[in-house]
Each structure stands twice: as C-alpha cells, then as structure tokens.
Design an enzyme around this catalytic site. Sequence first.
Site, short mmCIF file in Angstrom:
data_model
loop_
_atom_site.label_atom_id
_atom_site.label_comp_id
_atom_site.label_asym_id
_atom_site.label_seq_id
_atom_site.Cartn_x
_atom_site.Cartn_y
_atom_site.Cartn_z
N PRO A 199 0.78 -1.23 0.00
CA PRO A 199 0.00 0.00 0.00
C PRO A 199 0.82 1.29 0.00
O PRO A 199 1.90 1.35 0.59
CB PRO A 199 -0.82 -0.10 1.30
CG PRO A 199 -0.08 -1.06 2.15
CD PRO A 199 0.57 -2.03 1.21
N ASN A 200 0.26 2.26 -0.69
CA ASN A 200 0.76 3.63 -0.78
C ASN A 200 1.97 3.78 -1.70
O ASN A 200 2.36 4.90 -2.02
CB ASN A 200 1.09 4.20 0.62
CG ASN A 200 -0.14 4.24 1.52
OD1 ASN A 200 -1.16 4.78 1.12
ND2 ASN A 200 -0.07 3.63 2.69
N ARG A 225 8.12 0.33 12.97
CA ARG A 225 8.63 -0.14 11.66
C ARG A 225 9.81 -1.09 11.82
O ARG A 225 10.31 -1.65 10.86
CB ARG A 225 9.06 1.05 10.79
CG ARG A 225 7.91 1.94 10.39
CD ARG A 225 8.34 3.07 9.47
NE ARG A 225 7.41 4.17 9.57
CZ ARG A 225 6.26 4.26 8.91
NH1 ARG A 225 5.90 3.32 8.06
NH2 ARG A 225 5.45 5.30 9.08
N ASP A 266 2.39 -15.59 5.93
CA ASP A 266 2.03 -16.99 5.71
C ASP A 266 2.02 -17.32 4.21
O ASP A 266 2.41 -18.41 3.80
CB ASP A 266 0.66 -17.29 6.32
CG ASP A 266 0.72 -17.42 7.84
OD1 ASP A 266 1.84 -17.42 8.40
OD2 ASP A 266 -0.36 -17.50 8.47
N ARG A 315 13.61 4.66 11.76
CA ARG A 315 12.36 5.43 11.76
C ARG A 315 11.55 5.09 13.02
O ARG A 315 12.12 4.87 14.06
CB ARG A 315 11.59 5.16 10.46
CG ARG A 315 12.36 5.61 9.22
CD ARG A 315 11.59 5.34 7.96
NE ARG A 315 10.31 6.05 7.96
CZ ARG A 315 9.32 5.80 7.09
NH1 ARG A 315 9.48 4.88 6.15
NH2 ARG A 315 8.18 6.46 7.17
N ALA A 368 3.43 -1.02 4.57
CA ALA A 368 2.93 -1.08 5.95
C ALA A 368 2.54 -2.50 6.37
O ALA A 368 2.63 -2.85 7.55
CB ALA A 368 1.75 -0.14 6.12
N HIS A 398 12.89 -2.48 1.36
CA HIS A 398 12.28 -1.21 1.76
C HIS A 398 13.10 -0.08 1.20
O HIS A 398 14.34 -0.12 1.23
CB HIS A 398 12.20 -1.10 3.29
CG HIS A 398 11.37 -2.18 3.88
ND1 HIS A 398 10.00 -2.21 3.72
CD2 HIS A 398 11.70 -3.28 4.56
CE1 HIS A 398 9.54 -3.30 4.30
NE2 HIS A 398 10.54 -3.97 4.81
N HIS A 401 4.72 -4.73 8.65
CA HIS A 401 4.73 -4.61 10.10
C HIS A 401 3.46 -5.14 10.77
O HIS A 401 3.35 -5.14 11.99
CB HIS A 401 4.91 -3.13 10.49
CG HIS A 401 5.93 -2.42 9.65
ND1 HIS A 401 7.26 -2.78 9.65
CD2 HIS A 401 5.81 -1.39 8.77
CE1 HIS A 401 7.93 -1.98 8.81
NE2 HIS A 401 7.07 -1.15 8.26
N GLU A 409 13.08 -9.28 0.90
CA GLU A 409 12.28 -8.16 1.43
C GLU A 409 13.05 -6.86 1.14
O GLU A 409 14.24 -6.76 1.44
CB GLU A 409 12.10 -8.34 2.94
CG GLU A 409 11.42 -7.17 3.61
CD GLU A 409 11.29 -7.37 5.13
OE1 GLU A 409 11.63 -8.46 5.64
OE2 GLU A 409 10.86 -6.42 5.78
N TYR A 426 10.84 9.24 0.86
CA TYR A 426 10.76 8.18 -0.15
C TYR A 426 11.38 8.56 -1.49
O TYR A 426 11.45 7.72 -2.40
CB TYR A 426 9.29 7.76 -0.36
CG TYR A 426 8.72 7.05 0.86
CD1 TYR A 426 9.02 5.72 1.10
CD2 TYR A 426 7.92 7.72 1.77
CE1 TYR A 426 8.53 5.06 2.21
CE2 TYR A 426 7.42 7.08 2.89
CZ TYR A 426 7.73 5.75 3.11
OH TYR A 426 7.24 5.10 4.22
N ARG A 461 4.68 11.08 -2.72
CA ARG A 461 4.46 10.70 -1.31
C ARG A 461 5.70 11.05 -0.47
O ARG A 461 6.78 10.47 -0.69
CB ARG A 461 4.23 9.19 -1.25
CG ARG A 461 4.17 8.63 0.14
CD ARG A 461 4.31 7.13 0.15
NE ARG A 461 4.10 6.64 1.49
CZ ARG A 461 4.36 5.40 1.88
NH1 ARG A 461 4.82 4.52 1.01
NH2 ARG A 461 4.15 5.03 3.11
N ASN A 484 8.10 -5.60 -1.37
CA ASN A 484 8.01 -4.46 -0.46
C ASN A 484 6.55 -4.41 -0.02
O ASN A 484 5.70 -3.84 -0.72
CB ASN A 484 8.42 -3.15 -1.14
CG ASN A 484 8.40 -1.99 -0.15
OD1 ASN A 484 7.91 -2.13 0.98
ND2 ASN A 484 8.91 -0.84 -0.56
C1 DHK Z 1 7.18 1.64 2.78
C2 DHK Z 1 6.10 1.91 3.53
O1 DHK Z 1 4.95 2.27 2.97
C3 DHK Z 1 6.15 1.89 5.01
O2 DHK Z 1 4.91 1.52 5.57
C4 DHK Z 1 7.26 1.01 5.53
C5 DHK Z 1 8.42 1.09 3.35
C6 DHK Z 1 8.56 1.32 4.83
C7 DHK Z 1 9.65 1.50 2.54
O3 DHK Z 1 10.58 2.07 3.08
O4 DHK Z 1 9.69 1.18 1.35
O5 DHK Z 1 7.38 1.18 6.92
#
Ligand code: DHK
Length: 167
Positions: free
Chosen positions: A15-16, A116, A92, A112, A82, A105, A85, A103, A28, A23, A79
């Site tokens: 998400p996001n 997280r 699973d 942070r 959120a 990020h 976490h 994984e 980011y 963002r 990735n």
């Molecule tokens: C991206 C997110 O949206 C956060 O919720 C994570 C991660 C970190 C990133 O750093 O790519 O905590």
Amino acid sequence: MALTMVPTIAVLNGPNLNLLGSREPALYGTATLADVRDLCRRTAAEVGYDVDFRQTNHEGELVDFVHEVRETASGVVVNAAAYTHTSIAVRDALAMVAAPVVEVHLTNVHARDEFRRHSYVAGVATAVIAGCGPAGYAFAIRHLAALDAQTAGAPRMPEVDGARQHA
Ligand code: DHK
C-alpha cells in the site's frame, strides 16, 4: 524452432507505493513507481529475467498476488510496505513460495518509528534490503538471479557468475 521461456522474478508492492514520487519525497524520494518498475525491468533483462511487477493497496490482494506467483517465479522481491509490520497473512503466503524471497524497503525502517522495526516478512525472507531507495530493488533482483544460478548449477550470465563467487 523450440521456444525457450524467459524465467520471471516477481516484484510485489504493497500500500501507498503507487504514490511514490509525490508521497513524502523527503523520505521516499522523487522516483515514481513506474521509475522503479523500469529499473526492475532493465536490471532483470541484464541478468536474463523477465519481471512481473505489481502493486496493490489491499492486504488480501497482496496475498492473492503471492499465491499467483508462488510456483512459477524464480524469485520474489517484496516491499509489503505497511503490511510488513502488521500482516501475518502476507507472511504466511510468502512462506509457501518455493523460490527465495527478498524483502525490500526504500527507507531504512530501523532508523524510523519503533513500529517499523518489526517485520513479519523478514522471518520468511532470504535477505532484507532497507535504506537504498529504488536501487534496493535492483540489488534484490541481482541477488535472486545469483541464487537461481547457484541452484541451477550453471550461471546464466557473466555478472551472475561473478556474484556466485562472492555468495
Ligand atoms: C514503505 C512503507 O509504505 C512503510 O509503511 C514502511 C516502506 C517502509 C519502505 O521504506 O519502502 O514502513
């Protein structure tokens, strides 16, 4: 003439991440998700792979993505954003993936917020990359290609052979 299938690395985003570029750019960066996708495709092509690049804002859909690629992908870059976490369901699903999982990020999650620092994904991942920005996705793809070459017993590309010697 026999057709040879190009192996695929799945790159799954949570998400996001669709809003990358606008963002919180101080955290980011300014690269968009399309930029990250293009980097993944270029990197994968260099080491002989296709990329199946996906993003969703929904936990169940992320689980569905993992199910769809779990037997066919040569490796998975995830990735989970959120959901990293919070989601036992995503963990699973990833635990059922036959191939290695990396994984990723964009940010250094350990520098942070406290919440997280815990990842449900890390326990089922072969490697974790955090804080390298979009380059982390490229590192992950090269690592998965190197692992795949090791498994196959024969390197696919010279770069993979080089990585193999250092693995
Ligand atoms: C991206 C997110 O949206 C956060 O919720 C994570 C991660 C970190 C990133 O750093 O790519 O905590």
